[in-house]
Design a protein around this motif. Structure first.
Motif, PDB file in Angstrom:
ATOM      1  N   ARG A 146     -21.347 -27.686  38.974  1.00 36.26           N
ATOM      2  CA  ARG A 146     -20.034 -27.831  38.343  1.00 36.26           C
ATOM      3  C   ARG A 146     -20.122 -29.014  37.383  1.00 36.26           C
ATOM      4  NH1 ARG A 146     -15.810 -28.681  42.859  1.00 36.26           N
ATOM      5  NH2 ARG A 146     -17.540 -29.814  43.830  1.00 36.26           N
ATOM      6  N   PHE A 147     -19.489 -28.882  36.229  1.00 37.83           N
ATOM      7  CA  PHE A 147     -19.633 -29.894  35.195  1.00 37.83           C
ATOM      8  C   PHE A 147     -18.291 -30.218  34.558  1.00 37.83           C
ATOM      9  CE2 PHE A 147     -23.588 -27.466  35.387  1.00 37.83           C
ATOM     10  CZ  PHE A 147     -24.482 -28.482  35.676  1.00 37.83           C
ATOM     11  N   LEU A 148     -18.157 -31.469  34.149  1.00 35.11           N
ATOM     12  CA  LEU A 148     -16.962 -31.914  33.442  1.00 35.11           C
ATOM     13  C   LEU A 148     -17.228 -31.850  31.949  1.00 35.11           C
ATOM     14  CD1 LEU A 148     -16.112 -35.033  35.627  1.00 35.11           C
ATOM     15  CD2 LEU A 148     -14.959 -32.803  35.660  1.00 35.11           C
ATOM     16  N   VAL A 149     -16.346 -31.173  31.224  1.00 36.33           N
ATOM     17  CA  VAL A 149     -16.483 -31.071  29.773  1.00 36.33           C
ATOM     18  C   VAL A 149     -15.232 -31.650  29.118  1.00 36.33           C
ATOM     19  CG1 VAL A 149     -18.007 -29.075  29.856  1.00 36.33           C
ATOM     20  CG2 VAL A 149     -15.536 -28.718  29.731  1.00 36.33           C
ATOM     21  N   ASN A 150     -15.398 -32.104  27.903  1.00 33.23           N
ATOM     22  CA  ASN A 150     -14.306 -32.659  27.106  1.00 33.23           C
ATOM     23  C   ASN A 150     -14.291 -31.896  25.789  1.00 33.23           C
ATOM     24  OD1 ASN A 150     -12.790 -34.270  25.247  1.00 33.23           O
ATOM     25  ND2 ASN A 150     -13.034 -36.035  26.597  1.00 33.23           N
ATOM     26  N   LEU A 151     -13.253 -31.123  25.568  1.00 33.13           N
ATOM     27  CA  LEU A 151     -13.204 -30.253  24.394  1.00 33.13           C
ATOM     28  C   LEU A 151     -12.662 -30.951  23.155  1.00 33.13           C
ATOM     29  CD1 LEU A 151     -11.870 -26.935  25.980  1.00 33.13           C
ATOM     30  CD2 LEU A 151     -14.213 -27.779  25.837  1.00 33.13           C
ATOM     31  N   THR A 152     -12.111 -32.144  23.314  1.00 31.78           N
ATOM     32  CA  THR A 152     -11.371 -32.735  22.197  1.00 31.78           C
ATOM     33  C   THR A 152     -11.978 -33.993  21.610  1.00 31.78           C
ATOM     34  OG1 THR A 152      -9.991 -33.968  23.751  1.00 31.78           O
ATOM     35  CG2 THR A 152      -9.179 -31.823  23.031  1.00 31.78           C
ATOM     36  N   ASP A 153     -12.584 -34.838  22.428  1.00 25.56           N
ATOM     37  CA  ASP A 153     -12.871 -36.199  21.974  1.00 25.56           C
ATOM     38  C   ASP A 153     -14.152 -36.350  21.172  1.00 25.56           C
ATOM     39  OD1 ASP A 153     -10.637 -36.698  23.366  1.00 25.56           O
ATOM     40  OD2 ASP A 153     -11.466 -38.197  24.714  1.00 25.56           O
ATOM     41  N   TYR A 154     -15.086 -35.414  21.313  1.00 29.50           N
ATOM     42  CA  TYR A 154     -16.397 -35.566  20.676  1.00 29.50           C
ATOM     43  C   TYR A 154     -16.783 -34.254  20.006  1.00 29.50           C
ATOM     44  CZ  TYR A 154     -16.452 -39.481  23.935  1.00 29.50           C
ATOM     45  OH  TYR A 154     -16.106 -40.599  24.640  1.00 29.50           O
ATOM     46  N   LEU A 155     -17.771 -34.343  19.123  1.00 30.14           N
ATOM     47  CA  LEU A 155     -18.237 -33.122  18.470  1.00 30.14           C
ATOM     48  C   LEU A 155     -18.797 -32.140  19.496  1.00 30.14           C
ATOM     49  CD1 LEU A 155     -18.790 -31.542  15.895  1.00 30.14           C
ATOM     50  CD2 LEU A 155     -20.964 -32.744  15.686  1.00 30.14           C
ATOM     51  N   ASP A 156     -19.596 -32.656  20.443  1.00 28.68           N
ATOM     52  CA  ASP A 156     -20.107 -31.818  21.520  1.00 28.68           C
ATOM     53  C   ASP A 156     -19.298 -32.072  22.788  1.00 28.68           C
ATOM     54  OD1 ASP A 156     -22.405 -30.402  20.329  1.00 28.68           O
ATOM     55  OD2 ASP A 156     -23.131 -32.430  19.966  1.00 28.68           O
ATOM     56  N   THR A 157     -19.317 -31.115  23.680  1.00 25.98           N
ATOM     57  CA  THR A 157     -18.390 -31.115  24.814  1.00 25.98           C
ATOM     58  C   THR A 157     -18.921 -31.790  26.065  1.00 25.98           C
ATOM     59  OG1 THR A 157     -19.198 -29.021  25.693  1.00 25.98           O
ATOM     60  CG2 THR A 157     -17.483 -28.905  23.985  1.00 25.98           C
ATOM     61  N   GLY A 158     -20.227 -32.111  26.096  1.00 24.43           N
ATOM     62  CA  GLY A 158     -20.846 -32.634  27.309  1.00 24.43           C
ATOM     63  C   GLY A 158     -21.700 -31.606  28.017  1.00 24.43           C
ATOM     64  N   LEU A 159     -21.713 -30.368  27.493  1.00 24.61           N
ATOM     65  CA  LEU A 159     -22.501 -29.295  28.102  1.00 24.61           C
ATOM     66  C   LEU A 159     -23.070 -28.442  26.975  1.00 24.61           C
ATOM     67  CD1 LEU A 159     -23.312 -27.887  30.803  1.00 24.61           C
ATOM     68  CD2 LEU A 159     -21.281 -26.438  30.500  1.00 24.61           C
ATOM     69  N   PHE A 160     -24.391 -28.540  26.752  1.00 23.87           N
ATOM     70  CA  PHE A 160     -25.032 -27.730  25.721  1.00 23.87           C
ATOM     71  C   PHE A 160     -25.241 -26.324  26.280  1.00 23.87           C
ATOM     72  CE2 PHE A 160     -26.896 -31.963  24.337  1.00 23.87           C
ATOM     73  CZ  PHE A 160     -25.986 -32.119  23.293  1.00 23.87           C
ATOM     74  N   LEU A 161     -24.436 -25.376  25.808  1.00 22.32           N
ATOM     75  CA  LEU A 161     -24.458 -24.035  26.387  1.00 22.32           C
ATOM     76  C   LEU A 161     -25.784 -23.327  26.140  1.00 22.32           C
ATOM     77  CD1 LEU A 161     -20.849 -22.786  25.559  1.00 22.32           C
ATOM     78  CD2 LEU A 161     -21.660 -24.099  27.521  1.00 22.32           C
ATOM     79  N   ASP A 162     -26.429 -23.593  25.012  1.00 19.81           N
ATOM     80  CA  ASP A 162     -27.676 -22.895  24.709  1.00 19.81           C
ATOM     81  C   ASP A 162     -28.820 -23.335  25.613  1.00 19.81           C
ATOM     82  OD1 ASP A 162     -27.482 -25.400  22.993  1.00 19.81           O
ATOM     83  OD2 ASP A 162     -29.575 -24.855  22.643  1.00 19.81           O
ATOM     84  N   HIS A 163     -28.667 -24.457  26.323  1.00 14.46           N
ATOM     85  CA  HIS A 163     -29.715 -24.950  27.226  1.00 14.46           C
ATOM     86  C   HIS A 163     -29.504 -24.503  28.667  1.00 14.46           C
ATOM     87  CE1 HIS A 163     -32.570 -27.179  24.967  1.00 14.46           C
ATOM     88  NE2 HIS A 163     -31.702 -28.014  24.431  1.00 14.46           N
ATOM     89  N   ARG A 164     -28.670 -23.506  28.866  1.00 18.17           N
ATOM     90  CA  ARG A 164     -28.385 -23.053  30.235  1.00 18.17           C
ATOM     91  C   ARG A 164     -29.659 -22.595  30.944  1.00 18.17           C
ATOM     92  NH1 ARG A 164     -25.599 -18.978  29.022  1.00 18.17           N
ATOM     93  NH2 ARG A 164     -23.714 -20.135  28.458  1.00 18.17           N
ATOM     94  N   GLU A 165     -30.477 -21.765  30.266  1.00 20.70           N
ATOM     95  CA  GLU A 165     -31.717 -21.271  30.873  1.00 20.70           C
ATOM     96  C   GLU A 165     -32.735 -22.399  31.041  1.00 20.70           C
ATOM     97  OE1 GLU A 165     -32.211 -18.339  32.150  1.00 20.70           O
ATOM     98  OE2 GLU A 165     -30.208 -17.665  31.569  1.00 20.70           O
TER      99      GLU A 165
END
Length: 730
Positions: A538-557
């Motif tokens: 489980r991860f905490l993401v921030n959709l508003t404050d930074y360009l990236d959210t805290g979770l690089f979706l393309d690095h899931r694998e």
């Protein structure tokens, strides 16, 4: 008393109002020009304009006009003025220069020649000259090049058959929109004189005199509220200013100014009780705090009511009986956030649609004045504008739309999607259906659902549970920016409907190269964290404050690969960002995890992610350090290392500049030195033009894994990252 020539500047779209304002102050011979208004009157009129004009940006007192066909002639013309009559010998000056001709094409060069002429005159007459102070000089000299007009000072110079220079003293000294009540260094989305223009266009003086209330539902720092109150209570806009450009001018007449100030204070004292009900609302608590503080500094403490309230909660305030029968119930005046103000928070069409819905539902019989960057957004309000004015907020054109809100709310106009919008809607629906099922089966709550599938709609759309993040790709220079903006707004209309997500839970950002290499620079201050599931973590993401959210979706694998390799190993995560790979390693059975990043913000974020997943204790350490320095001094050895450096960094916390293409060999070797015998390094980069220097790393065992680490939702972007498995050679 001698009359003088004056010039008052103002934003485009307000010149007629400024002319009326100056006429009411006693000005004569009024002539409108592209950037302002010429007028005549005694010196007291110039003072009065500085003190009382709500619209002017500057007030210039003309002192000379002369030929300026080239720089030498400009110099001579300036020197023919006796500057000892204007500037204190040991004082300060600044020069502003506008206009051009074939011989003087750069304003900086023109200003330099004017300054030289003034200083040289002082040097020739006594050797003591004024200093330059560009911020708040004792005297600010303004010089404007123009074609001979037949106007201006007569007879002072005879040769005016060619280009001429109009030489003036800037009585304001700095922009008159600076009223003196805003905290130093804090800029507002709308300048005070433009806010006053909006209110004057909307007929606020008559409404205020009748006791009508005013509401700003998105008040920001309170500019419209304060200007409205000052108009209502007859308070001079310059009454709180501490600095005017004439105060140290040697032609200043303090007695006249003192008399005008005494009159202004008396009028303000009488008028303060006449402020009608004024309400400001904003969903941002920082904006509410700023508005309250600004109102207090403006002498309106307790006279304006400001509260935190989201636009969706807007209702007409209870103002009590009016004491008379009036046709208009009140005025709603607002400058909704757009452009940089909106950037990362919500989509503009939905915002304007919501505003229109609240106006129709709650403010029947009221007037409204709304600023919109374009007419398409204005139409989203769903009310027919009775008048439209094009104004300029600095260099940005904006539309002031004035409405009469019907007492009985008409049904909102339905939005009809264009052919392209319909295609986008269908593509999003199809992708969400297919990828949503796959994500649910794999315990994934954050995934990409669209990535410029239709080239005209150049956005990436990521789903984070019941939120959507829209990332606009900066359009190439050859693309019409107006058309690109219109397509983005249409996309932002379509996305909530297609994904069945509330419009208020759609966040929009623009992806472009960060200035100065700041990949993770802060963009906002919302501070809202959303928890999402991804596989075992489980991860905490921030959709508003930074360009990236805290979770690089393309690095899931890639994270999943780390989790598989981590069992029984000591794990090191370098350039760790928010520690998501450390969570995978910990959940995968690592003996220990070490998470390294030089950002205190991201180290704190990584600790929260680890704790959220039950990974606590000394075996899960987070180290705030520059990674190359950490590797140079680290004595421990690790069975698994994840190395995912930025493409470029020039952070103040590190020595020199990091470039992944140039520096990757040394970086990889430093990481390999920390591996245990048989240990594995996973190296990754998102730099699409990256080339691994296998020749310089020929002694290592290297296997590229890029193709196997591209997730299903990024199949359209197989070059989004590159990954290698590296081991020390045997």
């Amino acid at each position: 008393m001698n009359d003088h020539n004056f010039f008052a500047s103002a934003p485009q779209g307000l010149l007629e109002l400024l002319a009326d304002e100056l006429r009411a102050l006693g000005a004569t011979a009024i002539r409108l020009q592209p950037a302002g208004v010429y007028f005549r009157g005694p010196l007291a009129l110039g003072y009065r304009a500085c003190l009382w004009s709500r619209l002017a940006g500057r007030v210039l007192l003309e002192i000379a006009v002369g030929p300026a066909r080239d720089a030498d002639e400009l110099y001579t013309t300036v020197q023919r003025v006796d500057w000892r009559q204007h500037i204190p010998t040991r004082g300060t000056l600044a020069v502003e220069f506008t206009g051009a001709n074939p011989a003087i094409v750069h304003t900086r060069y023109g200003a330099q020649r004017v300054k030289d002429a003034i200083v040289d005159q002082f040097n020739a007459r006594g050797g003591i000259r004024p200093d330059v102070d560009v911020r708040r000089p004792d005297v600010r000299v303004s010089v404007h090049l123009r074609k001979p007009s037949g106007h201006g000072i007569k007879g002072m110079f005879q040769e005016t058959s060619h280009d001429e220079a109009v030489i003036s003293i800037d009585l304001a000294g700095e922009g008159l929109h600076r009223r003196g009540w805003r905290e130093d260094g804090v800029e507002a989305p709308i300048k005070e004189n433009l806010a006053a223009g909006v209110l004057l266009r909307a007929g606020w003086p008559a409404l205020a005199a009748a006791g009508a209330p005013l509401v700003d539902p998105m008040c920001g720092s309170g500019t419209l509220l304060i200007e409205a109150a000052h108009i209502a209570c007859d308070r001079a806009p310059g009454l709180s200013r501490e600095y005017f450009g004439f105060q140290a001018w040697r032609g200043h007449q303090p007695a006249i100014w003192s008399e005008l100030m005494t009159e202004a204070r008396a009028r303000a004292a009488i008028g303060i009780s006449k402020v009608p009900p004024i309400f400001g609302f904003d969903g941002d608590p920082a904006a509410v705090k700023a508005a309250i503080a600004n109102a207090a500094r403006a002498g309106l403490g307790g006279r304006i009511r400001v509260e935190r309230r989201e636009l969706a909660e807007l209702v007409a305030p209870e103002t009590g009986p009016s004491g008379h029968d009036r046709e208009c119930m009140g005025l709603v005046a607002t400058n909704p956030p757009y452009g940089e103000r909106l950037g990362v928070r919500a989509d503009m069409p939905a915002l304007y649609e919501l505003l229109g819905e609240r106006l129709r539902a709650q403010f029947g019989g009221w007037k409204a004045a709304v600023l919109a960057p374009d007419l398409e957004l204005g139409r989203a309000i769903g009310l027919r504008a009775e008048r439209r004015h094009v104004l300029y907020n600095g260099a940005i054109p904006v539309n002031l739309l004035r409405f009469e809100i019907p007492r009985e709310a008409p049904p909102p106009r339905a939005y009809v999607r264009s052919e392209g919008g319909e295609a986008l809607f269908n593509r999003l629906r199809k992708n969400r259906k297919q990828l949503g099922s796959w994500a649910a089966r794999n315990g994934i709550e954050a995934y990409r659902v669209y990535d410029s599938d239709i080239p005209e709609y150049a956005v990436a759309v990521d789903v984070y549970r019941d939120w959507a993040l829209v990332q606009e790709y900066a359009a190439p220079a050859e693309i019409d920016p107006v058309r690109a903006a219109a397509r983005l707004r249409e996309a932002l209309r379509v996305i909530p409907d297609a994904l069945e997500i509330p419009a208020g839970q759609v966040v929009c950002k623009r992806r472009e190269r960060a200035k100065g290499g700041g990949q993770y620079g802060r963009r906002d201050d919302a501070g809202d964290l959303l928890e999402v599931r991804e596989g075992p973590g489980r991860f905490l993401v921030n959709l508003t404050d930074y360009l990236d959210t805290g979770l690089f979706l393309d690095h899931r694998e890639t994270r999943a690969l780390v989790g598989k390799l981590a069992r029984g190993q000591r794990f090191l995560n370098l350039f760790a960002y928010t520690g998501t790979a450390s969570v995978y390693a910990g959940k995968g059975g690592a003996l220990s995890t070490t998470t390294v990043d030089m950002s205190s913000t991201y180290c704190a974020w990584a600790r929260r992610n680890l704790e959220l997943n039950g990974l606590r204790g000394p075996q899960h350490r987070v180290v705030e350090a520059e990674c190359r320095e950490f590797m140079a001094r680290e004595l421990r050895r690790y069975g698994l290392i994840f190395l995912d450096p930025p493409t470029f960094s020039n952070s103040k916390k590190m020595a020199g500049v990091f470039d992944v293409q140039r520096d990757h060999v040394e970086l990889i070797r430093a990481a390999v030195r920390l591996l245990e015998r048989g240990g594995v390094l996973i190296f990754s980069t998102n730099y699409r033009r990256f080339r691994l220097d296998e020749e310089r790393l020929a002694d290592l065992e290297i296997e590229e894994l890029s193709a196997t680490t591209i997730p299903k939702d990024f199949a359209r972007s197989p070059k989004i990252h590159k990954v290698w498995r590296i081991e020390a050679g045997r």
